[in-house]
Design a protein around this motif. Sequence first.
Motif, PDB file in Angstrom:
ATOM      1  N   ASP A 110       0.774  -1.197  -0.099  1.00 46.28           N
ATOM      2  CA  ASP A 110      -0.071  -0.124  -0.109  1.00 46.28           C
ATOM      3  C   ASP A 110       0.842   1.423  -0.035  1.00 46.28           C
ATOM      4  N   HIS A 111       1.869   1.157   0.884  1.00 45.19           N
ATOM      5  CA  HIS A 111       2.783   2.670   0.950  1.00 45.19           C
ATOM      6  C   HIS A 111       3.407   2.663  -0.423  1.00 45.19           C
ATOM      7  N   SER A 112       3.929   1.625  -0.946  1.00 44.72           N
ATOM      8  CA  SER A 112       4.673   1.682  -2.219  1.00 44.72           C
ATOM      9  C   SER A 112       3.812   2.079  -3.648  1.00 44.72           C
ATOM     10  N   PHE A 113       2.512   1.742  -3.527  1.00 48.45           N
ATOM     11  CA  PHE A 113       1.691   2.243  -4.189  1.00 48.45           C
ATOM     12  C   PHE A 113       1.280   3.647  -4.141  1.00 48.45           C
ATOM     13  N   ARG A 114       1.028   4.234  -3.053  1.00 49.81           N
ATOM     14  CA  ARG A 114       0.644   5.263  -2.763  1.00 49.81           C
ATOM     15  C   ARG A 114       1.918   6.299  -2.886  1.00 49.81           C
ATOM     16  N   THR A 115       2.889   6.040  -2.607  1.00 48.86           N
ATOM     17  CA  THR A 115       4.089   6.727  -3.041  1.00 48.86           C
ATOM     18  C   THR A 115       4.620   6.965  -4.435  1.00 48.86           C
ATOM     19  N   ASN A 116       4.778   5.773  -4.712  1.00 43.77           N
ATOM     20  CA  ASN A 116       5.453   5.419  -6.343  1.00 43.77           C
ATOM     21  C   ASN A 116       4.408   5.680  -7.588  1.00 43.77           C
ATOM     22  N   ALA A 117       3.044   5.252  -7.226  1.00 42.81           N
ATOM     23  CA  ALA A 117       2.325   5.448  -8.567  1.00 42.81           C
ATOM     24  C   ALA A 117       1.064   6.546  -8.030  1.00 42.81           C
ATOM     25  N   ARG A 143      13.488   0.399 -14.611  1.00 41.03           N
ATOM     26  CA  ARG A 143      13.315  -0.954 -15.405  1.00 41.03           C
ATOM     27  C   ARG A 143      12.806  -2.084 -14.391  1.00 41.03           C
ATOM     28  N   LEU A 144      12.647  -2.121 -12.965  1.00 41.38           N
ATOM     29  CA  LEU A 144      12.081  -3.141 -12.465  1.00 41.38           C
ATOM     30  C   LEU A 144      10.547  -2.932 -12.261  1.00 41.38           C
ATOM     31  N   GLY A 145      10.208  -1.800 -13.174  1.00 43.04           N
ATOM     32  CA  GLY A 145       8.512  -1.727 -13.386  1.00 43.04           C
ATOM     33  C   GLY A 145       8.236  -2.242 -14.783  1.00 43.04           C
ATOM     34  N   SER A 146       9.159  -2.860 -15.472  1.00 44.47           N
ATOM     35  CA  SER A 146       8.935  -3.438 -16.745  1.00 44.47           C
ATOM     36  C   SER A 146       8.497  -4.809 -16.740  1.00 44.47           C
ATOM     37  N   ILE A 147       7.281  -5.265 -17.203  1.00 45.10           N
ATOM     38  CA  ILE A 147       6.625  -6.490 -17.142  1.00 45.10           C
ATOM     39  C   ILE A 147       7.693  -7.449 -18.222  1.00 45.10           C
ATOM     40  N   ALA A 148       7.960  -6.671 -19.134  1.00 43.15           N
ATOM     41  CA  ALA A 148       8.461  -7.644 -20.265  1.00 43.15           C
ATOM     42  C   ALA A 148       9.818  -7.980 -19.784  1.00 43.15           C
ATOM     43  N   LEU A 149      10.758  -7.148 -18.865  1.00 48.67           N
ATOM     44  CA  LEU A 149      12.049  -7.339 -18.643  1.00 48.67           C
ATOM     45  C   LEU A 149      12.202  -8.300 -17.222  1.00 48.67           C
ATOM     46  N   THR A 155      11.983  -7.494  -5.119  1.00 53.49           N
ATOM     47  CA  THR A 155      11.471  -5.952  -4.921  1.00 53.49           C
ATOM     48  C   THR A 155       9.837  -5.967  -5.494  1.00 53.49           C
ATOM     49  N   PRO A 156       8.922  -6.716  -5.096  1.00 57.59           N
ATOM     50  CA  PRO A 156       7.578  -6.778  -5.429  1.00 57.59           C
ATOM     51  C   PRO A 156       7.022  -5.633  -5.394  1.00 57.59           C
ATOM     52  N   THR A 157       7.056  -5.144  -4.134  1.00 62.03           N
ATOM     53  CA  THR A 157       6.158  -3.724  -3.940  1.00 62.03           C
ATOM     54  C   THR A 157       6.600  -2.655  -4.891  1.00 62.03           C
ATOM     55  N   TYR A 158       7.776  -2.507  -4.920  1.00 62.32           N
ATOM     56  CA  TYR A 158       8.311  -1.437  -5.906  1.00 62.32           C
ATOM     57  C   TYR A 158       8.071  -1.866  -7.252  1.00 62.32           C
ATOM     58  N   ALA A 159       8.466  -2.948  -7.659  1.00 64.25           N
ATOM     59  CA  ALA A 159       8.084  -3.212  -8.976  1.00 64.25           C
ATOM     60  C   ALA A 159       6.797  -3.002  -9.392  1.00 64.25           C
ATOM     61  N   ILE A 160       5.628  -3.561  -8.534  1.00 62.70           N
ATOM     62  CA  ILE A 160       4.088  -3.458  -8.957  1.00 62.70           C
ATOM     63  C   ILE A 160       3.997  -1.974  -8.951  1.00 62.70           C
ATOM     64  N   SER A 161       4.585  -1.217  -8.244  1.00 70.20           N
ATOM     65  CA  SER A 161       4.171   0.345  -7.922  1.00 70.20           C
ATOM     66  C   SER A 161       4.588   0.925  -9.103  1.00 70.20           C
ATOM     67  N   LYS A 162       5.806   0.642  -9.712  1.00 71.00           N
ATOM     68  CA  LYS A 162       6.439   1.449 -10.812  1.00 71.00           C
ATOM     69  C   LYS A 162       5.893   0.999 -12.215  1.00 71.00           C
ATOM     70  N   ALA A 163       5.179  -0.356 -12.387  1.00 69.70           N
ATOM     71  CA  ALA A 163       4.603  -0.622 -13.277  1.00 69.70           C
ATOM     72  C   ALA A 163       3.434   0.064 -13.332  1.00 69.70           C
ATOM     73  N   ALA A 164       2.599   0.432 -12.105  1.00 70.56           N
ATOM     74  CA  ALA A 164       1.377   1.138 -12.119  1.00 70.56           C
ATOM     75  C   ALA A 164       1.713   2.716 -12.691  1.00 70.56           C
ATOM     76  N   LEU A 165       2.932   3.072 -12.318  1.00 74.22           N
ATOM     77  CA  LEU A 165       3.130   4.536 -12.640  1.00 74.22           C
ATOM     78  C   LEU A 165       3.607   4.605 -14.158  1.00 74.22           C
ATOM     79  N   ASN A 166       3.952   3.670 -14.579  1.00 73.96           N
ATOM     80  CA  ASN A 166       4.101   3.566 -16.112  1.00 73.96           C
ATOM     81  C   ASN A 166       2.756   3.607 -16.842  1.00 73.96           C
ATOM     82  N   MET A 167       1.696   2.895 -16.393  1.00 73.08           N
ATOM     83  CA  MET A 167       0.392   3.313 -17.059  1.00 73.08           C
ATOM     84  C   MET A 167      -0.166   4.525 -16.481  1.00 73.08           C
ATOM     85  N   ALA A 168       0.093   5.244 -15.204  1.00 70.75           N
ATOM     86  CA  ALA A 168      -0.371   6.468 -15.206  1.00 70.75           C
ATOM     87  C   ALA A 168       0.527   7.292 -15.930  1.00 70.75           C
ATOM     88  N   THR A 169       1.450   7.218 -16.443  1.00 68.99           N
ATOM     89  CA  THR A 169       2.153   8.197 -17.231  1.00 68.99           C
ATOM     90  C   THR A 169       1.573   8.190 -18.835  1.00 68.99           C
TER      91      THR A 169
END
Length: 236
Positions: A110-117, A143-149, A155-169
Amino acid sequence: MSESRHVLVTGANRGIGLEFTRQLLARGDRVVAACRQPGKATDLNHLAGEHPGRLHVLPLDATAPKTHAELARELPLVLGEDGRLDLLINNAGVLHSGEAFGRVDAANLDHSFRTNAAGPFLLTQTLAPLLADGARVMNLSSRLGSIALTTRFGTPTYAISKAALNMATVLLAQALADRGIVVIAVSPGWVRTEMGGEGAEVAPGDAAAGLLRQIDSVSSEDSGRFIDWQGEAVDW
């Protein structure tokens, strides 16, 4: 973009955020540096003393929309009534270390998502009226937020939140396209900061300089892209 810009950097008290601030000031830009506890931001406050009138340090908690609104009310006092932000750098982020499958904490996710995405998305939405037409928004992803890579569990909570940030972008790029505002997600690489650790590959100064070169060179056709600090496309 013009030689002298109004820029807002979040998470500006350390790491790449602090380096962005230093380099932007060196270029002659006017910078609003936002962080959670300005009173404890020793390096930022020292810079403010060296650049009177060109660096303002203001409070912001990426996870707290109330502080987004407070920042939006404060910015016109800093920028002037006719002032607009030319560049927004959504840099504030968090990485919870030591996570392992079976022991991933819901509070960390929750904290990762609220902060990073959610934080960058909601802050950009709040500040949209203060962005100049043709402005730039740079979201610090990874790059840890890249699904393809993704090739391992890490780092699951970081990766999940950065993938969400990519969609937000991508969504923000669509929402702001009619004003000519370019929104991109960027990967700074593995940077030697408190988050990245001493063994990381890229110096903060090099990462910041590279990312500023990229944001200077993007056009409307680049809005919604995901690139690294050297301008190479990163797979989604």
